[in-house]
Design a protein around this motif. Structure first.
Motif, mmCIF file in Angstrom:
data_model
loop_
_atom_site.group_PDB
_atom_site.id
_atom_site.type_symbol
_atom_site.label_atom_id
_atom_site.label_comp_id
_atom_site.label_asym_id
_atom_site.label_seq_id
_atom_site.Cartn_x
_atom_site.Cartn_y
_atom_site.Cartn_z
ATOM 1 N N ARG A 106 89.338 -0.176 -9.751
ATOM 2 C CA ARG A 106 88.018 -0.017 -9.118
ATOM 3 C C ARG A 106 88.886 -1.547 -9.753
ATOM 4 O O ARG A 106 88.074 -2.080 -8.771
ATOM 5 C CB ARG A 106 87.083 -0.107 -10.254
ATOM 6 N N ALA A 107 88.815 -2.028 -10.712
ATOM 7 C CA ALA A 107 89.166 -3.626 -11.359
ATOM 8 C C ALA A 107 89.970 -3.714 -9.827
ATOM 9 O O ALA A 107 89.787 -5.326 -9.846
ATOM 10 C CB ALA A 107 89.491 -4.095 -12.895
ATOM 11 N N LEU A 108 90.933 -3.635 -10.147
ATOM 12 C CA LEU A 108 92.513 -3.643 -9.078
ATOM 13 C C LEU A 108 91.706 -4.082 -7.743
ATOM 14 O O LEU A 108 92.293 -5.028 -6.948
ATOM 15 C CB LEU A 108 93.282 -3.528 -9.420
ATOM 16 N N THR A 109 90.652 -2.781 -7.177
ATOM 17 C CA THR A 109 90.623 -3.212 -5.405
ATOM 18 C C THR A 109 89.172 -4.283 -5.452
ATOM 19 O O THR A 109 89.490 -4.864 -5.116
ATOM 20 C CB THR A 109 89.374 -1.588 -5.144
ATOM 21 N N SER A 110 88.407 -4.190 -6.731
ATOM 22 C CA SER A 110 87.277 -5.708 -7.039
ATOM 23 C C SER A 110 88.549 -6.911 -6.765
ATOM 24 O O SER A 110 87.699 -7.517 -6.079
ATOM 25 C CB SER A 110 86.587 -5.247 -7.935
ATOM 26 N N ILE A 111 88.964 -7.007 -6.947
ATOM 27 C CA ILE A 111 90.460 -8.330 -7.867
ATOM 28 C C ILE A 111 90.839 -8.183 -6.015
ATOM 29 O O ILE A 111 90.494 -9.668 -6.264
ATOM 30 C CB ILE A 111 91.356 -8.625 -9.614
ATOM 31 N N ALA A 112 91.421 -7.425 -5.718
ATOM 32 C CA ALA A 112 91.984 -7.822 -4.175
ATOM 33 C C ALA A 112 90.706 -8.055 -3.135
ATOM 34 O O ALA A 112 91.168 -9.573 -2.157
ATOM 35 C CB ALA A 112 92.599 -5.885 -4.184
ATOM 36 N N LEU A 113 89.701 -7.662 -3.499
ATOM 37 C CA LEU A 113 88.621 -7.740 -1.804
ATOM 38 C C LEU A 113 88.302 -9.537 -3.230
ATOM 39 O O LEU A 113 88.439 -10.077 -1.572
ATOM 40 C CB LEU A 113 86.939 -6.277 -2.746
ATOM 41 N N ILE A 114 87.664 -9.848 -4.028
ATOM 42 C CA ILE A 114 87.135 -10.920 -4.393
ATOM 43 C C ILE A 114 88.438 -12.270 -3.733
ATOM 44 O O ILE A 114 88.424 -13.116 -3.004
ATOM 45 C CB ILE A 114 87.324 -11.486 -6.111
ATOM 46 N N PHE A 151 84.583 -23.554 -6.025
ATOM 47 C CA PHE A 151 84.903 -23.628 -7.327
ATOM 48 C C PHE A 151 84.607 -22.424 -7.677
ATOM 49 O O PHE A 151 83.785 -21.521 -7.097
ATOM 50 C CB PHE A 151 84.189 -24.557 -8.770
ATOM 51 N N VAL A 152 85.321 -21.430 -8.621
ATOM 52 C CA VAL A 152 84.972 -19.936 -8.899
ATOM 53 C C VAL A 152 85.377 -19.875 -10.335
ATOM 54 O O VAL A 152 86.096 -20.368 -11.179
ATOM 55 C CB VAL A 152 86.526 -19.016 -8.219
ATOM 56 N N VAL A 153 84.066 -19.264 -11.557
ATOM 57 C CA VAL A 153 83.748 -18.762 -12.526
ATOM 58 C C VAL A 153 84.257 -16.918 -12.077
ATOM 59 O O VAL A 153 83.398 -16.611 -11.834
ATOM 60 C CB VAL A 153 82.694 -19.020 -13.451
ATOM 61 N N LEU A 154 85.231 -16.803 -13.503
ATOM 62 C CA LEU A 154 85.399 -15.321 -13.408
ATOM 63 C C LEU A 154 85.577 -15.078 -14.925
ATOM 64 O O LEU A 154 85.650 -15.589 -15.644
ATOM 65 C CB LEU A 154 87.037 -15.284 -13.243
ATOM 66 N N ASP A 155 84.678 -13.994 -15.168
ATOM 67 C CA ASP A 155 84.400 -13.549 -17.028
ATOM 68 C C ASP A 155 85.050 -12.436 -17.114
ATOM 69 O O ASP A 155 84.503 -11.713 -16.808
ATOM 70 C CB ASP A 155 82.932 -13.719 -17.232
ATOM 71 N N GLU A 156 86.098 -13.019 -17.464
ATOM 72 C CA GLU A 156 87.403 -11.252 -17.897
ATOM 73 C C GLU A 156 86.574 -10.272 -16.831
ATOM 74 O O GLU A 156 86.620 -8.915 -17.204
ATOM 75 C CB GLU A 156 85.862 -10.669 -19.436
ATOM 76 N N VAL A 157 87.530 -10.785 -16.003
ATOM 77 C CA VAL A 157 87.760 -9.764 -14.816
ATOM 78 C C VAL A 157 89.276 -8.901 -15.318
ATOM 79 O O VAL A 157 88.477 -7.889 -14.467
ATOM 80 C CB VAL A 157 87.682 -10.024 -12.908
ATOM 81 N N ASP A 158 89.954 -9.808 -15.937
ATOM 82 C CA ASP A 158 91.034 -9.175 -15.631
ATOM 83 C C ASP A 158 90.496 -8.089 -17.405
ATOM 84 O O ASP A 158 92.152 -8.188 -17.773
ATOM 85 C CB ASP A 158 92.014 -9.800 -16.367
ATOM 86 N N ALA A 159 89.868 -7.615 -17.990
ATOM 87 C CA ALA A 159 89.470 -6.813 -19.152
ATOM 88 C C ALA A 159 90.257 -5.405 -19.141
ATOM 89 O O ALA A 159 90.797 -5.246 -19.935
ATOM 90 C CB ALA A 159 88.412 -6.848 -19.654
ATOM 91 N N ALA A 160 89.892 -5.697 -17.936
ATOM 92 C CA ALA A 160 90.098 -3.738 -17.641
ATOM 93 C C ALA A 160 92.011 -3.915 -17.144
ATOM 94 O O ALA A 160 92.316 -2.743 -17.048
ATOM 95 C CB ALA A 160 89.492 -3.900 -16.596
ATOM 96 N N LEU A 161 92.602 -4.354 -16.687
ATOM 97 C CA LEU A 161 94.425 -4.751 -16.520
ATOM 98 C C LEU A 161 95.521 -4.410 -17.771
ATOM 99 O O LEU A 161 95.105 -4.952 -18.216
ATOM 100 C CB LEU A 161 94.601 -6.098 -15.470
ATOM 101 N N ASP A 162 96.005 -3.842 -17.422
ATOM 102 C CA ASP A 162 97.262 -3.231 -17.756
ATOM 103 C C ASP A 162 98.195 -4.964 -18.088
ATOM 104 O O ASP A 162 97.933 -5.755 -16.775
ATOM 105 C CB ASP A 162 98.262 -2.800 -17.429
ATOM 106 N N GLU A 163 99.220 -5.112 -19.168
ATOM 107 C CA GLU A 163 100.128 -6.672 -18.641
ATOM 108 C C GLU A 163 100.640 -6.813 -17.464
ATOM 109 O O GLU A 163 100.634 -7.523 -17.076
ATOM 110 C CB GLU A 163 100.632 -6.338 -20.211
#
Length: 754
Positions: free
Chosen positions: A659-667, A678-690
């Motif tokens: 879901r996180a990857l899908t949301s990141i892809a959409l954004i 400008f874009v503010v992203l607050d820990e959008v990558d918290a659920a991603l692996d390395e």
């Protein structure tokens, strides 16, 4: 346009005034700013501050329950703040924000008493003004410009209707929607104003019609009065001055006759004295002649008395005629209607008569009836008025008596003359004197007759003048004085009197009207015309507003369709980039494809339990029909995503990372198609692996060519892409502090600076 500075004071954990500066764009990209720090240090409060200053009203999204929760609440070593203030400075040299400032500072301030204010370059403005400016600059506080903590997959779990609002920001139609919303509010307000004005017009119109009729009658009355006054001045002026002239002539004749009679009587008295003197000297008076003369004188006195009484009776008859003419009035309207009805009935009866003789007699009867009515409607002449029969009989009796006396006088004169011829010659002088005496008496008699006629004429003219004076004062009022003072040039004669009567009758039918009616009519008519003009202006405003709404709907639909297709393509691109394959798709949903819960229930509770306001609801339905006629039929957006190797499409079946990857892809797709300044992203990558974090960092590097990124993160790969690092720490007093690091300085052997 890009961020230059963020200043925070009293907002959540940032009790002290804290500033964050941002690097300006470079030739090929915009610098990335990363905010790092341990959990609970207050990193996300920076994202909340940016969201709050941009006008966010949802306390839930700001992680609070009350509005004062955003104000620093105090700690063991620091008292609570009295207000919270956040200022966001933007460089607007490129004119992305339609305002005549190269540097724009937006400030939001909230006090503990609940009062708040928005400032634009230190000038107070409305929230709506700021939202419109931001929307025109493609910045939205609730869209992809600020993605808060835990909100990365919010777009996936949202309803289709909520996603529609998100994609409205993404497709850049938000400015048009704000304008459309304002236009709809204006349309409804204009409809309400139109309803009020039309209600006032409906109230005023009947009164205006009544006033207009009265004003027209008054205007008509004025024209009739003007004509009447002119005719009255001419008629009464000619009548008055004709009487004045006749009185002067008659009075002059009467005075001359009276003066002559006085002289003649003096001579008569002198002659009688001579006769008496001669008779006294006579030694042998003739008793027979003396007796005849005495009888003659007695008869003369009686003749004079009867003649005076005759003149007086004639005078009374003449005055009766004049008074009757002066007191004459036309027939009442009801009598006229009756008489005309009788004539019409008689004329209708002529159709049934076939005999010529009978027809002729009936025609004569109708003609006589019509002639009588005509005479009754016209002012009679004095000669046509029948006097009192008693006076007429008295006058006839006096005339008979006078004739007898005249015959007796003539007989006595003959006896005296025949007796005198028998007398001796010495009595010739006395006889001649007696003849002269009788002749003088005849002259006086003729003069008295003439004076009597003059006296009758004088009395008649004086009576007419008195009656005319009263009539003029009654009908002409103060105008009568002017008419009696100035002799008119024209003399219209008696023919105008029927016209005067007709005009008076028309005035009587119109009746009296208050002159204030005209003033009230003018005021009411002015107000009616003003309101009528307002109605026309409101209708024009309605047509203009409806046209604007239609144009905005067309623009929204056109741009939304164009940009949505591009986002769909970019979404698939970034989806495959992050997942290494798979497929995804954005699907528009219409009203027919989304079931309405209210439809299954039939009538809504508001309509079921409301027995009033039906007209208002109907009116609102008409308005809604008009404004929704060209509205985009799409009311929701569905997201379909199928990772590689899977067949599922439902989003709720995806894992947290997917879901996180899908949301990141959409954004990422949205920012690629319609980049925000400008874009503010607050820990959008918290659920991603390395591995996915590295891919995400690569996407950020690519997207930084068009947008300025402020990222709150814990991941090393994301930090490596940043140009500036801000570290957030929290001391013992529970206050967040900043530590800034410029990575170029670190790379060149520098150190971090507070």
């Amino acid at each position: 346009m890009y961020l230059t500075k963020l200043e925070i004071q009293g907002f959540k954990t940032f009790a002290k005034k804290t500033s964050l500066s941002f690097l300006p764009p470079q030739a090929d990209r915009s610098p990335i700013t990363a905010v790092v720090g341990p959990n609970g240090s207050g990193k996300s409060n920076l994202a909340d501050a940016i969201r709050w200053v941009l006008g966010e009203q949802s306390l839930k999204l700001l992680r609070g329950k009350k509005s004062e929760d955003v104000i620093f609440s105090g700690s063991e070593g620091k008292s609570r703040a009295g207000f919270a203030e956040v200022s966001l400075s933007l460089n607007n040299e490129d004119g992305a924000m339609p305002i005549d400032y190269s540097e724009v500072t937006i400030t939001r301030r909230l006090f503990r008493d609940g009062s708040s204010e928005y400032l634009l370059n230190d000038s107070k403005v409305r929230l709506n003004d700021i939202q419109l400016l931001l929307a025109q600059a493609n910045v939205g506080q609730r869209s992809y410009s600020v993605v808060g903590q835990g909100m990365i997959d919010h777009i996936l779990v949202s309803t289709p209707e909520e996603r529609k609002a998100f994609f409205d920001d993404a497709t850049g139609v938000k400015p048009y929607q704000i304008k459309r919303h304002n236009a709809i509010l204006k349309l409804k307000k204009t409809h309400a104003n139109l309803s009020d004005v039309e209600m006032l017009l409906r109230e005023i119109e009947p009164r205006l019609r009544s006033l207009k009729r009265q004003a027209n009658r008054l205007e008509k009355r004025g024209a009739i009065e003007e004509s009447l006054h002119l005719l009255e001045s001419q008629y009464y002026g000619s009548q008055w001055w004709e009487l004045v002239d006749n009185l002067e002539i008659v009075k002059k004749g009467f005075d001359e006759a009276d003066k002559t009679i006085t002289l003649e009587r003096r001579e008569l008295n002198a002659l009688e004295k001579k006769v008496d003197a001669v008779e006294t000297v006579d030694e042998k008076p003739d008793t027979g002649l003396v007796a005849l003369q005495t009888q003659y004188r007695e008869l003369q006195k009686k003749h004079r008395t009867i003649r005076d009484e005759h003149f007086q009776t004639e005078k009374e008859i003449e005055l009766t005629r004049v008074r009757a003419q002066s007191n004459w009035a036309p027939l009442p309207l009801i009598r006229i209607v009756e008489q005309v009805g009788a004539i019409v009935k008689g004329l209708m009866g002529l159709k049934k008569i076939k005999d010529v003789t009978e027809l002729h007699s009936e025609v004569e009867a109708v003609l006589k009836h019509s002639t009588d009515l005509n005479k009754k409607l016209q002012r009679p002449n004095p000669e046509d008025i029948k006097p009192d029969p008693k006076l007429v009989n008295k006058l006839k009796g006096l005339s008979k008596d006078e004739k007898k006396i005249v015959i007796g006088l003539e007989k006595l004169e003959g006896q005296i003359d025949s007796y005198a011829t028998k007398e001796k010659t010495e009595r010739t002088e006395l006889i001649e004197m007696q003849k002269l005496l009788r002749e003088k008496q005849r002259q006086i008699h003729l003069l008295e007759n003439r004076r009597g006629t003059q006296e009758i004429d004088l009395a008649r003219y004086e009576e007419r003048q008195g009656a005319l004076l009263r009539e003029m004062d009654e009908f002409m009022k103060e105008r009568a004085v002017e008419v009696r003072s100035n002799r008119p040039e024209n003399s219209p004669g008696e023919d105008v009197y029927p016209e005067i009567q007709r005009l008076r009758y028309k005035l009587e039918l119109i009746g009296g009207i208050d002159p204030e009616i005209v003033k009230e009519f003018e005021q009411t008519n002015e107000r009616f015309n003003f309101l009528d003009g307002q109605v026309k202006d409101l209708h024009k405003a309605l047509r203009s507003t409806e046209k604007v709404i239609v144009e905005l709907d067309e623009q929204i639909e056109k741009q939304s369709k164009k940009v949505f297709n591009k986002i769909n393509k970019e979404f698939e691109k970034y989806f495959k980039m992050l997942f290494g394959g798979g497929s995804c798709r954005l699907v528009k949903l219409t009203r027919e494809e989304i079931p309405d819960e209210n439809e299954s229930e039939g009538v809504s509770p508001d309509r079921a339990f409301s027995d009033t306001g039906e007209a208002e609801r109907d009116k609102e339905d008409v308005i809604e029909t008009k404004i929704n006629k060209h509205k985009d039929p799409v009311i929701g957006v569905d997201i379909q995503a199928t990772p590689p190797g899977k067949r599922l499409k439902a989003l709720n079946l995806l894992s947290g990372g997917e879901r996180a990857l899908t949301s990141i892809a959409l954004i990422s797709a949205i920012m690629a198609v319609n980049p925000s300044p400008f874009v503010v992203l607050d820990e959008v990558d918290a659920a991603l692996d390395e591995a996915n974090t590295v891919r995400f960092a690569g996407i950020l590097s690519e997207l930084s060519k068009n947008s300025q990124f402020v990222i709150i993160t814990h991941n090393r790969a994301t930090m490596e892409q940043a140009d500036v690092l801000y570290g957030v720490t929290m001391g013992d007093q529970g206050i967040s502090n900043l530590l800034s690091v410029h990575l170029e300085d670190v790379a060149n052997g520098g150190t971090a600076r507070r």
